[in-house]
Structure formats: C-alpha cells, structure tokens
Design a protein around this motif. Structure first.
Motif, PDB file in Angstrom:
ATOM      1  N   ALA A   1      20.560  21.176  32.744  1.00 54.21           N
ATOM      2  CA  ALA A   1      21.077  22.120  31.747  1.00 54.21           C
ATOM      3  C   ALA A   1      22.249  21.489  31.006  1.00 54.21           C
ATOM      4  N   VAL A   2      23.103  20.755  31.737  1.00 53.25           N
ATOM      5  CA  VAL A   2      24.257  20.064  31.125  1.00 53.25           C
ATOM      6  C   VAL A   2      23.752  18.975  30.194  1.00 53.25           C
ATOM      7  N   GLU A   3      22.728  18.237  30.636  1.00 53.55           N
ATOM      8  CA  GLU A   3      22.150  17.182  29.798  1.00 53.55           C
ATOM      9  C   GLU A   3      21.505  17.783  28.557  1.00 53.55           C
ATOM     10  N   ALA A   4      20.849  18.914  28.718  1.00 56.40           N
ATOM     11  CA  ALA A   4      20.217  19.569  27.563  1.00 56.40           C
ATOM     12  C   ALA A   4      21.270  19.996  26.558  1.00 56.40           C
ATOM     13  N   VAL A   5      22.371  20.564  27.009  1.00 58.47           N
ATOM     14  CA  VAL A   5      23.456  20.993  26.117  1.00 58.47           C
ATOM     15  C   VAL A   5      24.061  19.770  25.433  1.00 58.47           C
ATOM     16  N   SER A   6      24.251  18.706  26.212  1.00 59.01           N
ATOM     17  CA  SER A   6      24.817  17.473  25.673  1.00 59.01           C
ATOM     18  C   SER A   6      23.879  16.879  24.617  1.00 59.01           C
ATOM     19  N   ALA A   7      22.585  16.848  24.903  1.00 54.64           N
ATOM     20  CA  ALA A   7      21.600  16.326  23.958  1.00 54.64           C
ATOM     21  C   ALA A   7      21.584  17.172  22.685  1.00 54.64           C
ATOM     22  N   GLU A   8      21.703  18.497  22.881  1.00 52.66           N
ATOM     23  CA  GLU A   8      21.725  19.402  21.734  1.00 52.66           C
ATOM     24  C   GLU A   8      22.950  19.138  20.868  1.00 52.66           C
ATOM     25  N   ARG A   9      24.082  18.923  21.543  1.00 53.79           N
ATOM     26  CA  ARG A   9      25.323  18.637  20.825  1.00 53.79           C
ATOM     27  C   ARG A   9      25.194  17.315  20.062  1.00 53.79           C
ATOM     28  N   ASP A  10      24.604  16.306  20.712  1.00 49.06           N
ATOM     29  CA  ASP A  10      24.394  15.000  20.065  1.00 49.06           C
ATOM     30  C   ASP A  10      23.484  15.141  18.847  1.00 49.06           C
TER      31      ASP A  10
END
Length: 100
Positions: free
Chosen positions: A3-12
C-alpha cells in the motif's frame, strides 16, 4: 508495504505528469512567443510594403503630370514651328515679288 509502495508510485506518477505538463506549457509559451514575433515582423514588412506602394503611386502621378506637360509643350512648339514656316513662306513670296 505494498500500500505504501502504491501510494509512492502514485505520487511519482503525479509528479511526472506535473513535470510533463509544465514542460509542455513552457514549450507552448515559447512557441507562442515565436509566433508573436513572426507576426510582428510580418506586420512591419506589410507596413513597409504599403508605404513603398504609396510612394510608387505618388511617383507615377508625378510622371503622368510631367508627361502631360511635355506633350503640351511639344504641341505648342509644333504650333510655333508651323507659324514660323508660314511667315517664312510669306517673306519668301514677298522677296520673290520684289525681285521681279
């Protein structure tokens, strides 16, 4: 963690979209500036050509006026020449009569 990686990817992804949009905006702004400058130069050239056309028209008018004056002068000289020829003929006839 995913979930953290998904949020980070979304932010990127959002940052990348913003960067691309900003780059496109800068490019469009530069292109608009180029087009405005091209337009300004074309307007200046058009103004110069219009002035040149007016100047040529004025010169053509002056030439026409000069031609008319020259034609009138030529006509007057032709008339004067004819009058002189007539006077010469009269004088020649008088001289011939006097000699007889």
């Amino acid at each position: 963690r995913s979930a953290v990686e998904a949020v980070s990817a979304e932010r990127d992804l959002a940052r990348e979209k913003a960067r691309c949009a900003n780059a496109s905006s800068v490019e469009l702004s530069r292109r608009v500036d180029e087009l405005l400058e091209t337009n300004r130069l074309q307007q200046a050239e058009t103004g110069r050509l219009l002035q040149q056309a007016k100047d040529h028209e004025a010169a053509a008018g002056e030439l026409r006026q000069s031609q008319q004056l020259l034609a009138s002068e030529a006509h007057n000289r032709e008339r004067d020449l004819q009058q002189l020829q007539q006077k010469l003929e009269v004088l020649t006839n008088l001289h011939t009569e006097t000699l007889r």
